[in-house]
Design a protein around this motif. Structure first.
Motif, PDB file in Angstrom:
ATOM      1  N   ILE A 290       0.821  -0.968  -0.031  1.00  0.00           N
ATOM      2  CA  ILE A 290       0.023   0.099   0.074  1.00  0.00           C
ATOM      3  C   ILE A 290       0.763   1.182  -0.071  1.00  0.00           C
ATOM      4  CG2 ILE A 290      -2.122  -1.078   1.017  1.00  0.00           C
ATOM      5  CD1 ILE A 290      -1.324   0.012   3.820  1.00  0.00           C
ATOM      6  N   THR A 291       2.107   0.869  -0.114  1.00  0.00           N
ATOM      7  CA  THR A 291       3.085   2.285  -0.361  1.00  0.00           C
ATOM      8  C   THR A 291       2.765   2.775  -1.626  1.00  0.00           C
ATOM      9  OG1 THR A 291       4.904   0.987  -1.099  1.00  0.00           O
ATOM     10  CG2 THR A 291       4.933   1.425   1.262  1.00  0.00           C
ATOM     11  N   PRO A 292       3.342   3.975  -2.224  1.00  0.00           N
ATOM     12  CA  PRO A 292       3.178   4.427  -3.631  1.00  0.00           C
ATOM     13  C   PRO A 292       3.787   3.076  -4.420  1.00  0.00           C
ATOM     14  CG  PRO A 292       3.392   6.117  -2.283  1.00  0.00           C
ATOM     15  CD  PRO A 292       3.535   4.943  -1.391  1.00  0.00           C
ATOM     16  N   LYS A 293       4.827   2.919  -4.328  1.00  0.00           N
ATOM     17  CA  LYS A 293       5.732   1.955  -4.842  1.00  0.00           C
ATOM     18  C   LYS A 293       4.872   0.370  -5.129  1.00  0.00           C
ATOM     19  CE  LYS A 293       9.995  -0.859  -5.158  1.00  0.00           C
ATOM     20  NZ  LYS A 293      11.356  -1.111  -4.511  1.00  0.00           N
ATOM     21  N   GLY A 294       4.368   0.070  -4.083  1.00  0.00           N
ATOM     22  CA  GLY A 294       3.561  -0.860  -4.081  1.00  0.00           C
ATOM     23  C   GLY A 294       2.237  -1.106  -4.932  1.00  0.00           C
ATOM     24  N   LEU A 295       1.604   0.051  -4.776  1.00  0.00           N
ATOM     25  CA  LEU A 295       0.569   0.621  -5.454  1.00  0.00           C
ATOM     26  C   LEU A 295       0.848   0.513  -7.169  1.00  0.00           C
ATOM     27  CD1 LEU A 295      -1.060   2.967  -3.136  1.00  0.00           C
ATOM     28  CD2 LEU A 295      -2.079   0.780  -3.619  1.00  0.00           C
ATOM     29  N   ARG A 296       1.871   1.031  -7.295  1.00  0.00           N
ATOM     30  CA  ARG A 296       2.027   1.204  -8.809  1.00  0.00           C
ATOM     31  C   ARG A 296       2.570  -0.056  -9.497  1.00  0.00           C
ATOM     32  NH1 ARG A 296       5.201   5.788  -6.947  1.00  0.00           N
ATOM     33  NH2 ARG A 296       7.049   4.549  -6.867  1.00  0.00           N
ATOM     34  N   TRP A 297       3.119  -0.980  -8.645  1.00  0.00           N
ATOM     35  CA  TRP A 297       3.429  -2.511  -9.046  1.00  0.00           C
ATOM     36  C   TRP A 297       2.167  -3.324  -9.295  1.00  0.00           C
ATOM     37  CZ3 TRP A 297       2.475  -7.122  -6.026  1.00  0.00           C
ATOM     38  CH2 TRP A 297       2.884  -8.196  -6.716  1.00  0.00           C
ATOM     39  N   MET A 298       0.962  -3.022  -8.537  1.00  0.00           N
ATOM     40  CA  MET A 298      -0.183  -3.738  -8.538  1.00  0.00           C
ATOM     41  C   MET A 298      -0.899  -3.111  -9.707  1.00  0.00           C
ATOM     42  SD  MET A 298      -1.466  -4.485  -4.890  1.00  0.00           S
ATOM     43  CE  MET A 298      -1.395  -2.763  -3.990  1.00  0.00           C
ATOM     44  N   ALA A 299      -0.769  -1.890 -10.071  1.00  0.00           N
ATOM     45  CA  ALA A 299      -1.327  -1.206 -11.090  1.00  0.00           C
ATOM     46  C   ALA A 299      -0.894  -1.855 -12.425  1.00  0.00           C
ATOM     47  CB  ALA A 299      -1.118   0.115 -11.085  1.00  0.00           C
ATOM     48  N   GLY A 300       0.182  -2.567 -12.427  1.00  0.00           N
ATOM     49  CA  GLY A 300       0.792  -3.130 -13.785  1.00  0.00           C
ATOM     50  C   GLY A 300      -0.138  -4.239 -14.058  1.00  0.00           C
ATOM     51  N   PHE A 301      -1.025  -4.794 -13.335  1.00  0.00           N
ATOM     52  CA  PHE A 301      -1.681  -5.919 -13.601  1.00  0.00           C
ATOM     53  C   PHE A 301      -2.999  -6.149 -13.174  1.00  0.00           C
ATOM     54  CE2 PHE A 301       0.852  -6.902 -10.102  1.00  0.00           C
ATOM     55  CZ  PHE A 301      -0.115  -7.377  -9.070  1.00  0.00           C
ATOM     56  N   ALA A 302      -3.459  -5.013 -12.329  1.00  0.00           N
ATOM     57  CA  ALA A 302      -4.904  -4.971 -11.784  1.00  0.00           C
ATOM     58  C   ALA A 302      -5.400  -3.529 -11.992  1.00  0.00           C
ATOM     59  CB  ALA A 302      -4.835  -5.075 -10.247  1.00  0.00           C
ATOM     60  N   GLN A 303      -6.674  -3.404 -11.906  1.00  0.00           N
ATOM     61  CA  GLN A 303      -7.299  -2.125 -12.097  1.00  0.00           C
ATOM     62  C   GLN A 303      -7.658  -1.618 -10.741  1.00  0.00           C
ATOM     63  OE1 GLN A 303      -7.968  -4.596 -14.367  1.00  0.00           O
ATOM     64  NE2 GLN A 303      -6.260  -3.521 -15.373  1.00  0.00           N
ATOM     65  N   GLY A 304      -7.668  -2.260  -9.450  1.00  0.00           N
ATOM     66  CA  GLY A 304      -8.094  -1.893  -8.179  1.00  0.00           C
ATOM     67  C   GLY A 304      -7.940  -2.675  -7.183  1.00  0.00           C
ATOM     68  N   ILE A 305      -8.015  -2.010  -6.100  1.00  0.00           N
ATOM     69  CA  ILE A 305      -7.662  -2.870  -4.919  1.00  0.00           C
ATOM     70  C   ILE A 305      -8.846  -3.080  -3.863  1.00  0.00           C
ATOM     71  CG2 ILE A 305      -5.175  -2.131  -4.749  1.00  0.00           C
ATOM     72  CD1 ILE A 305      -5.972  -0.271  -2.790  1.00  0.00           C
ATOM     73  N   GLY A 306      -8.903  -4.135  -3.009  1.00  0.00           N
ATOM     74  CA  GLY A 306      -9.995  -4.425  -2.036  1.00  0.00           C
ATOM     75  C   GLY A 306      -9.431  -4.402  -0.760  1.00  0.00           C
TER      76      GLY A 306
END
Length: 399
Positions: A290-306
């Motif tokens: 949930i850091t900016p770095k981690g969120l950018r990583w997840m945005a590479g293969f996902a459109q959202g978080i829950g």
């Protein structure tokens, strides 16, 4: 004591007729005809945090009302979870999206259960022919004793009946024990297509792969059969009316290679680690994701978080809500939507500053809690009581 048609909801009772109508108007119906009450995602966001334009498009998830109300396992505040009865009531109430958790049977069929351990959600313990199936297993590091879907064929599982998972809290839900069986995901897809044709618009689903690493080790991988079903029903495209979700990022990465449907990474407590990370010796925790770095990583293969709601607004030591974190802002900056989980009406689940009285099963100030969460800018929320959530969303948009 309020009558059923008064619109008032007493703890544990079924929703009244007026509440059902109000929720439906406040929800999808208001958005469909352009009435005030619930904004559409594309109207609310525009290009404010990326606009999700590359993911949604016309008919995609950016067309959903905001705040989006996700019916958590259906209407599990009113009916036994993950039953066609629970899903139908959610749809009739006007929920924007309806959630399914999927686990496999021994013969590879995907069925809708929150867990593969079906001890608490079915009448399996009352079936002497299955007494020998009771066993102890380690599932994602937790030792569980009971009956598990992967030890039953679909035909065997279909002899069981669903029941209320937490009867001590939701005693009136036990009225419906035994009424419905365990649905397959394909049955839910057929139901959604039928209901979509009847209503003239798609029925949105939120489909979660449960314990995917555990099942892959058993030779019962979830992603491939899920992708096959989505393709069969034309729900595999980027604008398809369903989200795919998992607590294991690798499951979402795998699904991203198989289908284009929108994907969401679920996030538990900050100090926890996704089980696929544990298996792969990846030291990252949810706090890292949930850091900016981690969120950018997840945005590479996902459109959202829950995320769990506590990642949006942590609770203080006394159980009351504290100060919101920067998660919403940071996720939006990474072009990720947020659908946190889970709001429930009962005191036992609410932050202490929104509880009423001393009965843990009584309803507290759920509307106040919804307002606090909506004010953080989240895009939607999972709720066991989608009629309450829809009215709270309408209040928030119309304020």
């Amino acid at each position: 004591m309020a009558t059923q048609d008064s619109g008032q909801q007493q703890p544990g009772t079924s929703p009244g007729r007026r509440a059902l109508l109000g929720a439906a108007i406040a929800g999808a119906g208001a958005a469909a005809v352009g009435l005030p009450g619930v904004a559409r995602a594309d109207e609310r966001h525009g290009r404010g945090h990326g606009g999700h334009g590359g993911h949604g498009g016309h008919g995609g998830y950016t067309s959903l009302p905001v705040p989006t109300v996700v019916a958590h396992r259906g209407t599990s505040g009113y009916r036994p979870e993950h039953t066609l009865g629970s899903y139908q009531l959610a749809l009739d109430m006007g929920a924007h999206v309806i959630e399914q958790d999927v686990v496999p049977t021994k013969d590879g069929h995907l069925v809708c259960r929150h867990e593969n351990d079906i001890t608490a959600t079915t009448d399996v313990s009352a079936h002497p022919e299955f007494a020998s199936r009771k066993t102890t297993k380690s599932v994602d590091g937790a030792s569980l004793t009971g009956w598990f879907t992967e030890d039953f064929t679909l035909a065997e599982l279909k002899t069981l009946r669903a029941k209320e998972r937490i009867p001590g809290t939701r005693q009136r839900n036990t009225l419906y024990d035994g009424r419905w069986d365990v649905p397959t995901l394909e049955e839910v897809l057929r139901w959604a297509e039928k209901e979509g044709r009847k209503r003239g618009k798609p029925v949105w689903l939120h489909i979660e792969t449960k314990h995917p690493t555990y099942f892959r080790k058993l030779g019962l991988g979830l992603e491939e059969p899920l992708a096959k079903l989505l393709r069969r029903y034309g729900r595999h495209k980027k604008n398809s009316p369903n989200f795919l979700q998992s607590f294991e990022p690798s499951s979402i990465q795998r699904l991203a290679k198989l289908v284009s449907a929108p994907r969401v990474v679920l996030l538990s407590t900050a100090n926890s680690r996704p089980w696929d990370f544990v298996e792969a010796n990846d030291p990252r925790t949810v706090a890292d994701l949930i850091t900016p770095k981690g969120l950018r990583w997840m945005a590479g293969f996902a459109q959202g978080i829950g995320p769990t709601l506590d990642l949006v607004i942590p609770r203080k030591s006394d159980g009351s809500l504290g100060t919101p974190t920067t998660l919403v802002r940071d996720a939006h900056a990474a072009d990720l939507i947020l659908h946190p989980y889970t709001m429930r009406n009962e005191n036992t689940f609410l932050p202490t500053n929104f509880r009423k009285g001393t009965d843990p099963t009584a309803y507290g100030d759920a509307f106040g809690a919804f307002k606090a969460y909506f004010e953080t800018g989240i895009d939607g929320i999972f709720s066991d009581n989608c009629d309450t959530a829809l009215l709270a969303a309408a209040d928030f948009v119309n304020r």
